[in-house]
Write an enzyme that holds these catalytic residues in place. Structure first.
Site, short mmCIF file in Angstrom:
data_model
loop_
_atom_site.label_atom_id
_atom_site.label_comp_id
_atom_site.label_asym_id
_atom_site.label_seq_id
_atom_site.Cartn_x
_atom_site.Cartn_y
_atom_site.Cartn_z
N TYR A 107 -2.84 -9.97 4.67
CA TYR A 107 -2.87 -8.55 5.01
C TYR A 107 -4.32 -8.14 5.24
CZ TYR A 107 -2.02 -3.47 4.36
OH TYR A 107 -1.96 -2.11 4.50
N ARG A 148 -9.42 -0.01 4.35
CA ARG A 148 -9.11 0.29 2.95
C ARG A 148 -9.84 -0.63 1.99
NH1 ARG A 148 -3.85 3.62 2.78
NH2 ARG A 148 -4.29 3.70 0.55
N THR A 182 0.83 -1.20 0.00
CA THR A 182 0.00 0.00 0.00
C THR A 182 0.86 1.25 0.00
OG1 THR A 182 -1.67 -1.18 1.29
CG2 THR A 182 -1.84 1.21 1.23
N THR A 183 1.87 1.28 0.88
CA THR A 183 2.75 2.45 0.99
C THR A 183 3.56 2.64 -0.28
OG1 THR A 183 2.90 1.97 3.36
CG2 THR A 183 4.47 3.55 2.48
N ILE A 213 5.04 -4.37 10.26
CA ILE A 213 5.29 -3.89 8.90
C ILE A 213 4.95 -2.41 8.94
CG2 ILE A 213 4.65 -4.06 6.47
CD1 ILE A 213 4.14 -7.06 6.95
N TYR A 234 -13.22 -4.03 -3.21
CA TYR A 234 -14.34 -3.70 -4.08
C TYR A 234 -15.28 -4.87 -4.33
CZ TYR A 234 -17.36 -1.61 -7.52
OH TYR A 234 -18.48 -1.16 -8.16
N LYS A 245 -0.42 -9.68 8.59
CA LYS A 245 -0.26 -8.27 8.92
C LYS A 245 -1.63 -7.77 9.35
CE LYS A 245 0.81 -3.73 6.97
NZ LYS A 245 1.12 -2.95 5.74
#
Length: 297
Positions: A138, A143, A49-50, A208, A112, A166
């Site tokens: 994750y 999000r 993501t980052t 993380i 989604y 995570k």
């Protein structure tokens, strides 16, 4: 339960991807990787993501993973973000990452289109079957709009190739349930920098981290102190850096950390739409907290 070896313990930096109008800035990416390794991080996560994976092209995504593996050259584990809401594509990207030589893959929940818990089990299991590297799940429902329930984690932990999770749901009670249900069958990593010590107190192996882009050595020290039995010292550091952590999440990640790394001279402050540069008021607070933490900008 079969004990699984963790891919890493301590801090894995969720690396930004230095971008320009022309694409990935590999010179900047290399300098950033070298600095992170020299500062003592325990692992690196690329194209998460980052790392703005959602707006990287497929070619860029594959190239960035391959480049990171070669640049790190085995000094620390490299974990590649290869998750997708398209299961077939996630399997294909995971195979590429494994061929490139990653030490692990990070699989975000499908977004989604979402999924039932049964759908999550089937998707993650299929991708894990396709991977020759261990898998970290994750969970970031804020999000993706979907949460991996503790019982689902326990079911997935039975897969021999699913090594960790995570956990970025923010629910400490859920983390406790995962730890109780899974024991050593899965390794828990904090996905939130403000919960490193609480999650490690429940048996977590580390974090993380977004914070470690900016303060790698200091973030590693939080885990190192905890692992050495200095829980009070670890907690003090956690609280000391809380204002900076809050500033790094004052806008959607990775907008603030990209601004921070640009101010430190590691990259341009360039993001792809729909992400936009940080608002001036938030930027002022972020830079003030960076200076308080001893960061030269």
């Amino acid at each position: 339960m079969n004990m699984k070896t963790p891919i890493f313990e301590g801090i894995a930096t969720a690396l930004i991807t230095p971008l320009t109008q022309d694409g990935i800035d590999y010179e900047a990416f290399g300098r950033l990787i070298d600095w992170q390794v020299s500062e003592g991080v325990n692992a690196l996560v690329v194209c998460g993501t980052t790392g703005e994976s959602s707006t990287l092209t497929d070619e860029e995504h594959r190239a960035a993973i391959s480049y990171a593996v070669k640049r790190v050259a085995g000094k620390v584990p490299v974990i590649a973000g290869t998750g997708s809401n398209d299961t077939a594509y996630a399997k294909e990207l995971t195979r590429h990452a494994c061929e490139a030589g990653v030490d692990g893959v990070l699989l975000v929940t499908p977004y989604y289109n979402k999924a039932t818990q049964n759908g999550l089990i089937r998707q993650f299991s299929e991708i894990a079957d396709a991977s020759s590297a261990p898998v970290i799940l994750y969970n970031v429902p804020s999000r993706t709009g979907v949460n991996i329930e503790p019982k689902t984690v326990a079911a997935l932990a039975e897969h021999p190739n699913i090594s960790g999770i995570k956990e970025a749901g923010g629910n400490i009670s859920a983390v406790a349930q995962i730890a109780a249900l899974c024991g050593d069958n899965i390794h828990i990593y904090s996905g939130n920098d403000d919960q490193i010590v609480p999650i490690m107190s429940l048996g977590g192996k580390g974090c993380i981290s977004v914070l470690s882009n900016v303060l790698p050595r200091q973030t590693v020290d939080i885990c190192a102190r905890f692992q050495a039995g200095d829980v009070k010292g670890a907690a003090q550091l956690q609280l000391q850096y809380l204002p900076l952590i809050n500033a790094l999440f004052s806008e959607v990640n990775p907008i603030p950390v990209k601004a921070a790394m640009a101010a430190m001279g590691f990259c341009e402050d360039f993001l792809r739409l729909p992400l936009t540069p940080m608002e001036p008021a938030h930027r002022e607070v972020l830079f003030a907290e960076m200076r308080k933490a001893g960061v030269s900008i």
